[in-house]
Motif scaffolding. Structure first.
Motif, PDB file in Angstrom:
ATOM      1  N   THR A 228       0.848  -1.181   0.000  1.00 26.90           N
ATOM      2  CA  THR A 228       0.000   0.000   0.000  1.00 26.90           C
ATOM      3  C   THR A 228       0.887   1.235   0.000  1.00 26.90           C
ATOM      4  N   ARG A 229       0.315   2.355  -0.398  1.00 25.73           N
ATOM      5  CA  ARG A 229       1.108   3.598  -0.376  1.00 25.73           C
ATOM      6  C   ARG A 229       1.532   3.918   1.061  1.00 25.73           C
ATOM      7  N   LYS A 230       0.654   3.639   1.998  1.00 24.56           N
ATOM      8  CA  LYS A 230       0.988   3.877   3.398  1.00 24.56           C
ATOM      9  C   LYS A 230       2.169   3.004   3.830  1.00 24.56           C
ATOM     10  N   ASP A 231       2.128   1.724   3.513  1.00 29.70           N
ATOM     11  CA  ASP A 231       3.219   0.833   3.901  1.00 29.70           C
ATOM     12  C   ASP A 231       4.523   1.205   3.204  1.00 29.70           C
ATOM     13  N   LEU A 232       4.444   1.602   1.955  1.00 27.58           N
ATOM     14  CA  LEU A 232       5.648   1.965   1.216  1.00 27.58           C
ATOM     15  C   LEU A 232       6.383   3.098   1.917  1.00 27.58           C
ATOM     16  N   PHE A 233       5.653   4.153   2.266  1.00 30.11           N
ATOM     17  CA  PHE A 233       6.315   5.332   2.830  1.00 30.11           C
ATOM     18  C   PHE A 233       6.461   5.274   4.349  1.00 30.11           C
ATOM     19  N   GLU A 234       5.739   4.393   4.992  1.00 30.64           N
ATOM     20  CA  GLU A 234       5.822   4.277   6.447  1.00 30.64           C
ATOM     21  C   GLU A 234       6.829   3.220   6.881  1.00 30.64           C
ATOM     22  N   THR A 235       6.988   2.163   6.069  1.00 32.66           N
ATOM     23  CA  THR A 235       7.815   1.034   6.479  1.00 32.66           C
ATOM     24  C   THR A 235       8.993   0.777   5.563  1.00 32.66           C
ATOM     25  N   TYR A 236       8.789   0.720   4.256  1.00 36.71           N
ATOM     26  CA  TYR A 236       9.825   0.217   3.350  1.00 36.71           C
ATOM     27  C   TYR A 236      10.849   1.252   2.910  1.00 36.71           C
ATOM     28  N   LEU A 237      10.511   2.530   2.965  1.00 31.93           N
ATOM     29  CA  LEU A 237      11.436   3.551   2.469  1.00 31.93           C
ATOM     30  C   LEU A 237      12.140   4.382   3.545  1.00 31.93           C
ATOM     31  N   PRO A 238      11.606   4.507   4.767  1.00 31.64           N
ATOM     32  CA  PRO A 238      12.222   5.437   5.724  1.00 31.64           C
ATOM     33  C   PRO A 238      13.693   5.206   6.014  1.00 31.64           C
ATOM     34  N   ALA A 239      14.158   3.961   6.133  1.00 31.47           N
ATOM     35  CA  ALA A 239      15.575   3.736   6.446  1.00 31.47           C
ATOM     36  C   ALA A 239      16.464   4.245   5.318  1.00 31.47           C
ATOM     37  N   PHE A 240      16.034   4.062   4.065  1.00 27.36           N
ATOM     38  CA  PHE A 240      16.792   4.605   2.941  1.00 27.36           C
ATOM     39  C   PHE A 240      16.793   6.132   2.998  1.00 27.36           C
ATOM     40  N   ARG A 241      15.647   6.689   3.292  1.00 28.34           N
ATOM     41  CA  ARG A 241      15.556   8.150   3.373  1.00 28.34           C
ATOM     42  C   ARG A 241      16.468   8.698   4.466  1.00 28.34           C
ATOM     43  N   MET A 242      16.472   8.056   5.621  1.00 24.12           N
ATOM     44  CA  MET A 242      17.313   8.512   6.731  1.00 24.12           C
ATOM     45  C   MET A 242      18.789   8.441   6.371  1.00 24.12           C
ATOM     46  N   ALA A 243      19.207   7.323   5.783  1.00 20.98           N
ATOM     47  CA  ALA A 243      20.627   7.166   5.447  1.00 20.98           C
ATOM     48  C   ALA A 243      21.069   8.194   4.424  1.00 20.98           C
ATOM     49  N   ILE A 244      20.228   8.451   3.439  1.00 19.79           N
ATOM     50  CA  ILE A 244      20.578   9.426   2.393  1.00 19.79           C
ATOM     51  C   ILE A 244      20.584  10.839   2.959  1.00 19.79           C
ATOM     52  N   ALA A 245      19.634  11.145   3.839  1.00 22.96           N
ATOM     53  CA  ALA A 245      19.532  12.497   4.385  1.00 22.96           C
ATOM     54  C   ALA A 245      20.666  12.825   5.348  1.00 22.96           C
ATOM     55  N   GLU A 246      21.165  11.835   6.091  1.00 27.53           N
ATOM     56  CA  GLU A 246      22.111  12.128   7.168  1.00 27.53           C
ATOM     57  C   GLU A 246      23.527  11.624   6.903  1.00 27.53           C
ATOM     58  N   THR A 247      23.766  11.086   5.721  1.00 22.36           N
ATOM     59  CA  THR A 247      25.129  10.706   5.343  1.00 22.36           C
ATOM     60  C   THR A 247      25.352  11.095   3.885  1.00 22.36           C
ATOM     61  N   ASN A 248      26.571  10.917   3.462  1.00 25.53           N
ATOM     62  CA  ASN A 248      26.911  11.139   2.052  1.00 25.53           C
ATOM     63  C   ASN A 248      27.041   9.795   1.348  1.00 25.53           C
TER      64      ASN A 248
END
Length: 893
Positions: A228-248
């Protein structure tokens, strides 16, 4: 069947037949500094004073189309006219430098996650990149440019361990996106050297597998998932987003599976709109190995009909580097794609520039004295500092699930160490690992701690079925050969060949290769840091041993190791009855080549055996009767759970699990041990959750060890005898079974993980006991908070016990009035705290504004208003003692 891949007639050669060997491109003279060739020293791309982008533009402008395309494969050839050496992008560092010989082996990733320790993760990753740099420069000094010899590491795995049946879940940081993201951030920073104030990258980290990827293994090349769109953005993508946002972070690996119809490596929404656009990722993307071939393979996705279409689609979507498979390099078909108008060269230029940008930032075209990391020497590999660090990590990773007071053990107690994993080195390392420098087995650590006279050992049972863990090398006293006079003499005749041959070739009557080396070997128990033929590093060779086996004891023997074995001319594939003193003609064959899964860096030639006719159960009961306390070393290992393997047994299929119970043979043995009336402490090794239902009810104590690294034995002994209080916390929910979970291949998150599971877990996410209790009180948080603003929290914590110990403070929030199906509770912060007996301290957390938001059913982030329950303590509300948690309800306006 035997637990090891390479036994009986199954050989390295058979496993690797059909795979394309790595290309052997010529490289510049090893005496040239770093990757520099003197003839091209004046080219702008060699000028370290220029910007990286200017250097990349210059380099790529000098390449032909053919040269560019060749650089888009994991095993890239040299471009000799420009002095650009060959490079293999494939390297691994999941929990230590992997597959490149000896290296410090840390706890498996799931165990590192159970530490809930960000500082520890940073130190571990820093030490891994130290060892990786040292090995890289050592390889270069020997003109070795091989797979697993580079600086581009395909770690960490930050997929969400959403289902306990996934065999590769051991490679992840568990089921929670926030914990996963925080551990990933520190791992990436440690690998890349982001705290070093250097102009160069220390190494490259690769976050993987993007995205929506966590099994099943058997169908990963053809499955299409529809979160679901909710699961995609709530569960499956956040760790990638965090790593990209806070590291190079420089690299990302795209996954095998499809997402909403499109292969992950060609999914424009995931790759372009979200990754490159929304998340702002500006590094390079590498495919999982063979993922591009899956686009057109008839047994896989088959969404296009030709390799050219697949290659064009993937590159246009942003997959810059193709890791190949048995088909070789699908990207060679970019030539046809250009001819057919499926792609323009501009896309190829973008990809190649991203790849060379990484190599330039790694210092591969500069003088070594400009690159500070080139000074790291091989003495860091397995150094005392790193070995101490892996012991610290192991001690912090082990989780005490249950304790009725039997632990810690008292001085002078006599223990029976029983179980299939007591002497199993595989439980130390999990998968994706290096060769431990100083491995300490569980039994060995206990013997070292209390002395051999106080320990009674018995393997007790198989791990499962006929898969045993207590194989031993066949000692030299059992091997003979006939000398020139026909008399029996000690040892085996050994023939070493300078090339790789598989068992089928060597057994062929037409085989006519001439051995490069003939000698007599006492046994087959070899560790070769260099070739036995010419002392070269990373060189293919084969060996054939012939002679006579004369066992000292009659029995039904099983054989294991890394060789193919024939006895009296018949390939061995199962148990063989042997009589004491009788002579059996044997032939053992070993081969190593420069390719996955067993490359030519520090190979091992081993032949081991065990006598399965022994009464293991009676031996275990006899040992138990002599002891005061029984320590059962059980569970599974990475030969039962892991990546896409052919195994089919009760509870296991192709690397995944079909149920999560302890194998029956172990539970049956435990019941008999418990019936002795002696206290039973269980140490469970597994990379995944186990439904230890009977064990939890009946046994006196249970430790969850995961796969704790090379210091396993020492760490376990320190915890069992109370030198260290356990402080690990579960990064996954331990369920009572899988019957009430959704289907394994259902990617909806409803009723999964601690955030959404409505049942009663056996042990909750975040659970972990110690030998002391920590009390939480005086929770300070505003009664009313402003939506869109940070939320400061403070709490007092006290060690109420009688020894120094560590606790993991966990902050959860529950949005009590959210209009969407929000998590039951959600981890938002955690912090390790070490306190002396009776000591108190105040912990402060400043939760960012995004904490007071939620994901709606359309996948959009919405600001929250309403009641919020905040808990801070040693675990989740309802699963810890009342004084081990502080609770407050606030209003967000």
């Amino acid at each position: 069947m035997n637990k090891h891949f390479l036994v009986g007639v199954i050989t390295l050669g058979v496993i690797l037949q059909g795979l394309t060997a790595c290309s052997k491109s010529a490289a510049p003279n090893a005496n040239q500094p770093q990757d520099t060739a003197a003839s091209t020293a004046t080219y702008p791309f060699r000028d370290a004073s220029l910007s990286v982008d200017a250097r990349v533009d210059d380099l790529v402008s000098r390449l032909t189309t053919t040269e560019k395309i060749a650089q888009m494969f994991n095993d890239t050839p040299a471009i000799e006219r420009l002095g650009i050496p060959a490079y293999n992008w494939w390297n691994e560092s999941l929990h230590g430098v992997a597959r490149a010989g000896k290296a410090t082996v840390y706890p498996q990733a799931i165990g590192l996650a159970s530490t809930f320790d960000e500082d520890l993760m940073l130190r571990v990753a820093t030490s891994i990149s130290d060892e990786g740099r040292a090995k890289y420069h050592d390889f270069l000094s020997k003109d070795v440019r091989t797979i697993y010899g580079g600086l581009t590491f395909w770690s960490p795995n930050i997929n969400i361990f959403r289902d306990p049946r996934w065999g590769r879940g051991q490679e992840t940081y568990g089921e929670d996106p926030f914990l996963t993201g925080r551990m990933a951030i520190n791992f990436v920073k440690g690998i890349q050297g982001e705290n070093d104030n250097s102009d160069y990258l220390k190494a490259v980290a690769t976050i993987k597998h993007y995205a929506v990827h966590s099994g099943p293994e058997k169908t990963r090349h053809s499955d299409d998932y529809h979160p679901t769109r909710k699961d995609l953005f709530e569960t499956y993508l956040p760790a990638f987003r965090m790593a990209i946002a806070e590291t190079n972070v420089q690299s990302l690996m795209c996954a095998y599976n499809r997402v909403d119809g499109a292969p992950a490596c060609g999914n424009n929404e995931l790759m372009q709109e979200i990754l490159r656009g929304d998340m702002g990722f500006n590094g390079y993307v590498v495919s999982d190995c063979g993922a591009i071939a899956d686009f057109y393979e008839s047994r896989s996705h088959h969404v296009v009909d030709s390799p050219a279409e697949a290659a064009a689609w993937a590159v246009k979507s942003g997959t810059d580097l193709n890791c190949g498979d048995s088909h070789g390099n699908t990207y060679t078909n970019l030539h046809y794609a250009l001819q057919q108008g499926l792609i323009t060269e501009d896309y190829i230029d973008i990809a190649v520039k991203r790849l060379f940008k990484a190599r330039i930032k790694l210092g591969m075209f500069d003088e070594q004295d400009r690159v500070p990391y080139s000074e790291i020497g091989m003495d860091v590999v397995g150094s005392p500092k790193h070995l101490a660090l892996t012991q610290e990590a192991a001690e912090k990773s082990i989780v005490l699930l249950k304790n009725n007071g039997v632990l810690p053990l008292k001085a002078g107690v006599k223990v029976a160490v029983i179980g299939p994993n007591a002497v199993d080195e595989d439980v130390l390392v999990g998968n994706y690992h290096g060769v431990p420098v100083k491995p300490v087995l569980p039994l060995e650590g206990i013997v070292n701690r209390v002395g051999e006279a106080n320990v009674f050992y018995a393997p007790g049972s198989a791990q499962i079925a006929d898969i045993y863990s207590h194989y031993e090398p066949i000692s030299a006293e059992n091997f003979y050969h006939k000398d020139a006079n026909g008399n029996l003499a000690a040892g085996l005749k050994a023939e070493y060949y300078a090339d790789y041959y598989n068992a089928a070739e060597i057994n062929d009557d037409t085989f006519s290769a001439t051995p490069a080396l003939n000698r007599i070997d006492a046994d087959i128990n070899f560790s070769w840091p260099v070739s036995p033929i010419d002392n070269s590093l990373d060189d293919e060779f084969s060996a054939v041993w012939t002679g006579i086996l004369k066992p000292k004891k009659s029995g039904s023997y099983r054989f294991s190791g890394t060789v193919a074995l024939a006895i009296n001319g018949k390939p061995v594939n199962g148990a063989v009855n042997l009589k004491a003193g009788e002579s059996y003609n044997i032939k053992a064959i070993f081969g190593v080549q420069k390719w996955w899964p067993v490359n030519a860096i520090h190979p091992y030639g081993k032949l081991t055996w065990l006598d399965e006719s022994r009464d293991l159960e009676e031996e275990a009961l006899a040992a138990a009767r002599k002891a005061d306390v029984i320590i059962f070393m059980g569970g599974i290992d990475a030969h039962l759970e892991g990546e896409e393997m052919p195994l089919e047994l009760d509870g296991f299929t192709h690397g995944d699990r079909t149920h999560i119970n302890l194998p029956k043979v172990q539970t049956n043995l435990l019941k008999q041990l418990k019936a002795t009336g002696k206290p039973v402490v269980m140490v469970n090794f597994s990379g995944s959750a186990m439904a230890l239902n009977w064990e939890s009810e009946k046994l006196d104590a249970i430790l969850q060890a995961f796969y704790p690294g090379e210091a396993t034995g020492t760490a376990l002994a320190n915890i069992l005898w109370g030198d260290v209080s356990p402080s690990g916390r579960l990064p996954v929910t331990f369920y009572k079974g899988v019957d009430d979970l959704p289907a394994f291949n259902d990617y909806h998150m409803e009723n999964r993980t601690y955030k959404f599971y409505r049942g009663e877990p056996l042990y909750a996410f975040g659970h972990g006991l110690g030998y002391v209790d920590f009390a939480y009180n005086n929770l300070v948080v505003a009664n009313t908070a402003e939506a869109g603003k940070a939320l400061p929290i403070a709490v007092s914590v006290t060690n109420t016990g009688k020894m120094q110990a560590e606790d993991v403070a966990q902050v959860y929030i529950s949005l009590l009035d959210a209009p969407a199906n929000t998590p039951i509770r959600d981890l938002k912060a955690f912090k390790r705290t070490k306190l002396a007996a009776g000591e108190s301290t105040e912990l402060e957390f400043n939760l960012p504004a995004r904490v007071l938001t939620y994901i709606d059913d359309n996948g959009k982030t919405q600001t929250y208003t309403g009641r919020v329950e905040v808990t801070v303590g040693s675990g989740q509300k309802g699963y810890v003692k009342e004084n081990a948690i502080a609770v407050a309800t606030i209003n967000v306006q």
